[in-house]
Design a protein around this motif. Sequence first.
Motif, short mmCIF file in Angstrom:
data_model
loop_
_atom_site.label_atom_id
_atom_site.label_comp_id
_atom_site.label_asym_id
_atom_site.label_seq_id
_atom_site.Cartn_x
_atom_site.Cartn_y
_atom_site.Cartn_z
N GLN A 245 52.42 0.92 71.00
CA GLN A 245 52.54 2.19 70.28
C GLN A 245 51.25 2.43 69.50
O GLN A 245 50.73 1.52 68.85
CB GLN A 245 53.73 2.15 69.32
CG GLN A 245 55.05 1.79 69.98
CD GLN A 245 55.51 2.82 70.99
OE1 GLN A 245 55.57 4.01 70.70
NE2 GLN A 245 55.85 2.36 72.20
N TYR A 246 50.74 3.66 69.57
CA TYR A 246 49.48 4.01 68.90
C TYR A 246 49.81 4.83 67.65
O TYR A 246 50.39 5.92 67.75
CB TYR A 246 48.59 4.80 69.85
CG TYR A 246 48.32 4.07 71.16
CD1 TYR A 246 47.34 3.10 71.23
CD2 TYR A 246 49.08 4.34 72.29
CE1 TYR A 246 47.09 2.41 72.41
CE2 TYR A 246 48.85 3.67 73.48
CZ TYR A 246 47.85 2.70 73.54
OH TYR A 246 47.63 2.01 74.71
N LEU A 247 49.45 4.30 66.49
CA LEU A 247 49.82 4.89 65.21
C LEU A 247 48.57 5.23 64.42
O LEU A 247 47.76 4.35 64.10
CB LEU A 247 50.68 3.90 64.40
CG LEU A 247 51.91 3.32 65.13
CD1 LEU A 247 52.58 2.27 64.25
CD2 LEU A 247 52.89 4.42 65.51
N THR A 248 48.39 6.51 64.10
CA THR A 248 47.24 6.96 63.33
C THR A 248 47.65 7.27 61.90
O THR A 248 48.58 8.04 61.67
CB THR A 248 46.61 8.22 63.96
OG1 THR A 248 46.12 7.91 65.27
CG2 THR A 248 45.46 8.74 63.11
N SER A 249 46.94 6.65 60.95
CA SER A 249 47.10 6.97 59.53
C SER A 249 45.71 7.15 58.94
O SER A 249 45.10 6.21 58.43
CB SER A 249 47.86 5.85 58.80
OG SER A 249 48.04 6.17 57.44
N GLY A 250 45.21 8.39 59.06
CA GLY A 250 43.86 8.70 58.59
C GLY A 250 43.84 9.91 57.68
O GLY A 250 42.86 10.66 57.67
N ALA A 251 44.92 10.10 56.93
CA ALA A 251 45.10 11.33 56.15
C ALA A 251 45.14 11.07 54.66
O ALA A 251 45.86 11.73 53.91
CB ALA A 251 46.38 12.03 56.60
N GLY A 252 44.34 10.09 54.19
CA GLY A 252 44.39 9.71 52.79
C GLY A 252 43.79 10.71 51.83
O GLY A 252 44.04 10.64 50.62
#
Length: 338
Positions: A271-278
């Motif tokens: 699963q590819y999970l993006t968390s780049g919204a800081g």
Amino acid sequence: MATSLAGNLKRVVGMPLVAVLFSFIFFFTIPSCVSQLTRLEHQVKDDGSLSLLVVGDWGRRGHFNQTIVASQMGRIGKELDIDFVISTGDNFYDDGLKGPHDPAFEESFTEVYTANSLQKPWYTVLGNHDYRGDAVAQLDPFLRKVDSRWLCLRSFMLDTEIATFFFVDTTPFVDKYYTEKSHTYDWRDVSPRRAYLANLLKDLENALRESSSRWKIVVGHHAIRSAGTHGDTEELIQHLLPILKANDVDLYVNGHDHCLEHISSHDSPIQYLTSGAGSKAWRGDTKKYDERVMKFFYDGQGFMSMQLTSTNVEVLFHDVLGEVLHRWKVSKDLHSSI
């Protein structure tokens, strides 16, 4: 290990316990007989579980809603009693740090993430914007004297009893950074590039192969799969992804695109999970993507939380107000999502 040491470390004069523990974790890493990746350890809770937050692309001295995201991270972190935070890179905008004494470190990190629940280790990788400044400065042990939470290495592995996190330095993989004329990059300790990447891939493959963890989670700055403005990273698809597939990796976690997203896979359980919204997000800047694998996409600010046990993982994506936008669960035995 940390629990048995705590009683003795409390007696160390003139140094906070968290700083002593963190210094111990960093300087007394555990050697591996095969892998050359630096190996750290972090204990799970007494009930065998682990909770953490993931945030990326954040360091803007509190601007672009960074402080609001940080406040909600503090609230969710308290609710989950988190064990640590993962930063997916681009820690300081626009061009990294100027040196280890750059005030941007405290202005964008220490003075922003002030909640008690966030006073835990921050395990961090470098992003491309970090390489535009003094990349070595973020690796400097001096920063841990400024803020003992900070731990940034190029590539390393973090062992817990139920999961191992493999942190990968992805910026040197990307060809265009070597030809851009509008920016310069700090390639110290990375050149010659071909040898650096070959060694990194070999070390990662060895570490993944020898790992017996129930969960294998790889963290990098750049996306392998993304519908954000940067899209898929072809160099990672070519060089990194085959190693992840061959070694039963469960999750690949990244930043780089300023969004939150969850993409599944046709040909593997990854699963590819993006968390780049800081902090600053790119509203409306998206690419068309295969709806069969696109499970969730949000082009606003926020962060991700993760809760793990030996048999289950639950991932939640939170917006700038901390509200849950998307929830995904998986069982190691069934490997099916909800």
